[in-house]
Design a protein around this motif. Structure first.
Motif, PDB file in Angstrom:
ATOM      1  N   GLY A 368       0.782  -1.225   0.000  1.00 44.90           N
ATOM      2  CA  GLY A 368       0.000   0.000   0.000  1.00 44.90           C
ATOM      3  C   GLY A 368       0.816   1.277   0.000  1.00 44.90           C
ATOM      4  N   LYS A 369       0.385   2.214  -0.854  1.00 40.09           N
ATOM      5  CA  LYS A 369       0.907   3.573  -0.868  1.00 40.09           C
ATOM      6  C   LYS A 369      -0.266   4.533  -0.827  1.00 40.09           C
ATOM      7  CE  LYS A 369       5.015   2.478  -3.649  1.00 40.09           C
ATOM      8  NZ  LYS A 369       5.779   2.819  -4.890  1.00 40.09           N
ATOM      9  N   SER A 370      -0.079   5.653  -0.154  1.00 40.69           N
ATOM     10  CA  SER A 370      -1.176   6.623  -0.063  1.00 40.69           C
ATOM     11  C   SER A 370      -0.618   8.000   0.247  1.00 40.69           C
ATOM     12  CB  SER A 370      -2.177   6.203   1.022  1.00 40.69           C
ATOM     13  OG  SER A 370      -1.536   6.099   2.280  1.00 40.69           O
ATOM     14  N   TRP A 371      -1.445   9.011   0.011  1.00 37.86           N
ATOM     15  CA  TRP A 371      -1.092  10.369   0.408  1.00 37.86           C
ATOM     16  C   TRP A 371      -2.362  11.135   0.740  1.00 37.86           C
ATOM     17  CZ3 TRP A 371      -3.151  14.379  -2.376  1.00 37.86           C
ATOM     18  CH2 TRP A 371      -3.511  14.138  -3.700  1.00 37.86           C
ATOM     19  N   GLU A 372      -2.191  12.186   1.531  1.00 39.30           N
ATOM     20  CA  GLU A 372      -3.316  13.041   1.897  1.00 39.30           C
ATOM     21  C   GLU A 372      -2.836  14.478   2.020  1.00 39.30           C
ATOM     22  OE1 GLU A 372      -5.831  11.601   5.005  1.00 39.30           O
ATOM     23  OE2 GLU A 372      -6.578  13.598   5.540  1.00 39.30           O
ATOM     24  N   LEU A 373      -3.681  15.398   1.544  1.00 37.23           N
ATOM     25  CA  LEU A 373      -3.409  16.822   1.651  1.00 37.23           C
ATOM     26  C   LEU A 373      -4.568  17.481   2.391  1.00 37.23           C
ATOM     27  CD1 LEU A 373      -1.739  19.358   0.933  1.00 37.23           C
ATOM     28  CD2 LEU A 373      -3.049  19.488  -1.203  1.00 37.23           C
ATOM     29  N   ASP A 374      -4.271  18.111   3.536  1.00 39.98           N
ATOM     30  CA  ASP A 374      -5.286  18.771   4.361  1.00 39.98           C
ATOM     31  C   ASP A 374      -4.990  20.271   4.428  1.00 39.98           C
ATOM     32  OD1 ASP A 374      -6.174  16.203   4.923  1.00 39.98           O
ATOM     33  OD2 ASP A 374      -5.134  16.092   6.846  1.00 39.98           O
ATOM     34  N   ASN A 375      -6.059  21.070   4.353  1.00 39.99           N
ATOM     35  CA  ASN A 375      -5.940  22.521   4.504  1.00 39.99           C
ATOM     36  C   ASN A 375      -7.087  23.024   5.360  1.00 39.99           C
ATOM     37  OD1 ASN A 375      -3.671  23.506   2.602  1.00 39.99           O
ATOM     38  ND2 ASN A 375      -4.880  22.147   1.286  1.00 39.99           N
ATOM     39  N   GLU A 376      -6.783  23.981   6.239  1.00 36.21           N
ATOM     40  CA  GLU A 376      -7.826  24.609   7.046  1.00 36.21           C
ATOM     41  C   GLU A 376      -7.560  26.098   7.174  1.00 36.21           C
ATOM     42  OE1 GLU A 376      -9.679  22.915  10.754  1.00 36.21           O
ATOM     43  OE2 GLU A 376      -8.699  24.671  11.642  1.00 36.21           O
ATOM     44  N   LEU A 377      -8.583  26.897   6.822  1.00 40.33           N
ATOM     45  CA  LEU A 377      -8.550  28.344   7.014  1.00 40.33           C
ATOM     46  C   LEU A 377      -9.546  28.670   8.116  1.00 40.33           C
ATOM     47  CD1 LEU A 377      -7.358  31.005   5.876  1.00 40.33           C
ATOM     48  CD2 LEU A 377      -9.401  31.161   4.423  1.00 40.33           C
ATOM     49  N   ARG A 378      -9.094  29.388   9.136  1.00 42.76           N
ATOM     50  CA  ARG A 378      -9.936  29.647  10.305  1.00 42.76           C
ATOM     51  C   ARG A 378      -9.903  31.122  10.676  1.00 42.76           C
ATOM     52  NH1 ARG A 378      -9.130  27.221  16.463  1.00 42.76           N
ATOM     53  NH2 ARG A 378     -11.144  27.889  17.287  1.00 42.76           N
ATOM     54  N   TYR A 379     -11.066  31.626  11.053  1.00 40.60           N
ATOM     55  CA  TYR A 379     -11.140  32.999  11.541  1.00 40.60           C
ATOM     56  C   TYR A 379     -11.988  33.037  12.798  1.00 40.60           C
ATOM     57  CZ  TYR A 379     -12.040  37.972  11.991  1.00 40.60           C
ATOM     58  OH  TYR A 379     -12.129  39.245  12.479  1.00 40.60           O
ATOM     59  N   VAL A 380     -11.483  33.724  13.832  1.00 40.70           N
ATOM     60  CA  VAL A 380     -12.193  33.907  15.088  1.00 40.70           C
ATOM     61  C   VAL A 380     -12.431  35.399  15.279  1.00 40.70           C
ATOM     62  CG1 VAL A 380     -12.162  33.548  17.574  1.00 40.70           C
ATOM     63  CG2 VAL A 380     -11.108  31.854  16.069  1.00 40.70           C
ATOM     64  N   VAL A 381     -13.702  35.779  15.385  1.00 43.81           N
ATOM     65  CA  VAL A 381     -14.056  37.183  15.580  1.00 43.81           C
ATOM     66  C   VAL A 381     -13.457  37.673  16.898  1.00 43.81           C
ATOM     67  CG1 VAL A 381     -15.947  38.831  15.825  1.00 43.81           C
ATOM     68  CG2 VAL A 381     -16.173  36.899  14.232  1.00 43.81           C
ATOM     69  N   GLN A 382     -12.778  38.803  16.859  1.00 41.88           N
ATOM     70  CA  GLN A 382     -12.018  39.281  18.011  1.00 41.88           C
ATOM     71  C   GLN A 382     -12.785  40.222  18.929  1.00 41.88           C
ATOM     72  OE1 GLN A 382      -8.481  38.185  18.446  1.00 41.88           O
ATOM     73  NE2 GLN A 382      -9.627  36.730  17.179  1.00 41.88           N
ATOM     74  N   GLN A 383     -13.806  40.882  18.429  1.00 48.62           N
ATOM     75  CA  GLN A 383     -14.536  41.834  19.259  1.00 48.62           C
ATOM     76  C   GLN A 383     -15.936  42.035  18.719  1.00 48.62           C
ATOM     77  OE1 GLN A 383     -12.278  45.474  19.109  1.00 48.62           O
ATOM     78  NE2 GLN A 383     -12.384  45.651  16.898  1.00 48.62           N
ATOM     79  N   GLY A 384     -16.752  42.771  19.502  1.00 50.91           N
ATOM     80  CA  GLY A 384     -18.117  43.036  19.087  1.00 50.91           C
ATOM     81  C   GLY A 384     -19.080  41.992  19.622  1.00 50.91           C
ATOM     82  N   PRO A 385     -20.357  42.066  19.216  1.00 52.66           N
ATOM     83  CA  PRO A 385     -21.373  41.144  19.730  1.00 52.66           C
ATOM     84  C   PRO A 385     -21.137  39.691  19.335  1.00 52.66           C
ATOM     85  CG  PRO A 385     -22.246  42.488  17.935  1.00 52.66           C
ATOM     86  CD  PRO A 385     -20.929  43.077  18.313  1.00 52.66           C
ATOM     87  N   LEU A 386     -20.368  39.457  18.275  1.00 55.11           N
ATOM     88  CA  LEU A 386     -20.077  38.085  17.835  1.00 55.11           C
ATOM     89  C   LEU A 386     -18.663  37.652  18.216  1.00 55.11           C
ATOM     90  CD1 LEU A 386     -21.733  38.016  14.288  1.00 55.11           C
ATOM     91  CD2 LEU A 386     -22.639  37.127  16.446  1.00 55.11           C
ATOM     92  N   LYS A 387     -18.112  38.290  19.222  1.00 56.32           N
ATOM     93  CA  LYS A 387     -16.766  37.925  19.667  1.00 56.32           C
ATOM     94  C   LYS A 387     -16.690  36.425  19.973  1.00 56.32           C
ATOM     95  CE  LYS A 387     -13.242  39.037  23.117  1.00 56.32           C
ATOM     96  NZ  LYS A 387     -12.899  39.832  24.318  1.00 56.32           N
TER      97      LYS A 387
END
Length: 424
Positions: A368-387
């Protein structure tokens, strides 16, 4: 869990737990140290199989989790209780596209419109030692990594003891007897994972999972761990870990070294299990950039074993694969960037490429041979009512030369919105 379906033992346990708490006079500390938190999880999931005739798995759901944690009563032994109420609501699904793990699936293959469950646990505390019993979401341990990758976490039934009586030393011991999977409302027996048909006794069940461990922080940022566990009459495991980070030059060096020893024992209901997993990660972070290189190698006659539904706690565990078949070798390159360095706090990117080789696959002569490519883009609101609102876009690509009969070539896309509100 719907009340009309509560098992007798669970009803008895919950009744005794509540009775014991109510029998103790309510005091200020019990209430003042309590907390309540509402967590919202909005989850879109799409998994496209790139071979065969299987249709894509695609669903969208909304989850509500209400966490209620009491303090402890006063006295030599404090008493308390915790609860998690969970409600999942279908936003989009269709026959043939269900089975993502977000929603409960009926016998006809259709996702139910909604489902709910309640996890109750009692707890006792003496000095710096705490015992929790009932419905548990254990922390990630070297021998057990509960899965929390959908709307709701995997919930176990049992007891867990943690003790910090000695500075820089933590002792852990516990016994788990049953499990409620992420999109289920009933407890089921602990079962050996059948991934890639690694073991002859796939689907074997156990009465108990016992675990114990010692964590020693010998330096402010370095931790040594020794943990043991056994899935009754199936396998026994020992894990040795050294993990931490230290300043080095203008940046920070990090390391994670692990050795897992696993073998069958008792009645060996899962068949032969003989695995030694060598794992290592070396990383460096500088001015928002982080770079890591990992290596993982399976030794012994079989692949890595773990409980059905839980994640294999391995360095190269990824979104779609664990790279833990017999004799498999894998390496990974990780890169992360924190955009706060560019004046965009809360925005981050993490990427990982994993390559596996030399895998012995049960039922085939293919190496067996295999490969995987993972990507994650994340944003966390820093202030305001949706902090603290978190938005995550995640993608994964998996390819192998043996996937046709096992884990198939897959494209995976997920979009998640998480928000947590502290009520008290």
């Amino acid at each position: 869990m719907r009340s009309r379906n509560l098992p007798r033992q669970w009803v008895k346990c919950s009744t005794l737990m509540c009775a014991s708490i109510l029998a103790v006079p309510v005091n200020a500390k019990l209430l003042d140290d309590s907390s309540a938190r509402l967590e919202l999880r909005n989850y879109y999931f799409n998994r496209d199989y790139r071979e065969g005739t299987a249709p894509p798995r695609e669903e969208w759901a909304q989850g509500f989790l209400l966490h209620l944690d009491s303090g402890f009563t006063e006295g030599r032994i404090g008493v308390g209780a915790d609860a998690i109420g969970m409600l999942g609501i279908k936003l989009d699904s269709a026959p043939g596209r269900s089975g993502t793990g977000l929603l409960k699936v009926a016998r006809n293959g259709r996702a139910e419109d909604d489902y709910w469950k309640l996890a109750l646990a009692g707890k006792l505390k003496a000095s710096k030692t705490q015992f929790k019993f009932g419905a548990l979401v254990p922390p990630t341990l070297p021998t057990l990594k509960p899965n929390d990758g959908r709307l709701f976490p995997q919930v176990f039934e049992g007891g867990l003891l943690t003790s910090n009586e000695i500075d820089d030393l933590e002792l852990t011991a516990g016994r788990l007897s049953r499990v409620m999977q992420r999109n289920a409302t009933e407890y089921t027996p602990l079962t050996l994972s059948p991934l890639n048909r690694r073991f002859q006794g796939q689907g074997a069940t156990a009465e108990h999972f016992d675990m114990a461990g010692i964590d020693y922080r010998f330096h402010k940022q370095w931790l040594a761990r020794v943990h043991v566990a056994q899935l009754e009459d199936i396998y026994r495991q020992q894990v040795f870990t050294l993990v931490g980070k230290s300043p080095w030059g203008p940046g920070t060096f990090s390391g994670d070294l692990r050795l897992s020893l696993m073998n069958d024992y008792g009645d060996a209901k899962g068949g032969k299990i003989d695995n030694r997993a060598l794992q290592g990660l070396l990383g460096y972070a500088y001015k928002g950039h982080s770079l890591g290189l990992t290596y993982q190698r399976m030794l012994g006659d079989t692949g890595y074993a773990n409980i059905l539904g839980a994640d294999a706690n391995l360095i190269n565990l990824s979104i779609l694969g664990d790279f833990a078949n017999a004799k498999e070798r894998s390496w990974a390159l990780r890169y992360g960037y924190d955009f706060a360095s560019l004046g965009l706090p809360g925005l981050s990117l993490n990427s990982r490429y994993i390559s596996g080789s030399h895998a012995e696959i049960t039922g085939t002569r293919t190496i067996g041979k295999s490969w995987e490519l993972d990507n994650e883009l994340r944003y966390v609101v820093q202030q305001g009512p949706l902090k603290n609102l978190s938005v995550r876009l995640r993608s994964a690509l998996y390819r192998s030369n043996y996937a046709k009969n096992f884990i198939r070539d897959t494209d995976d896309t997920r979009l998640m919105f998480n928000y947590s509100w502290n009520i008290k």
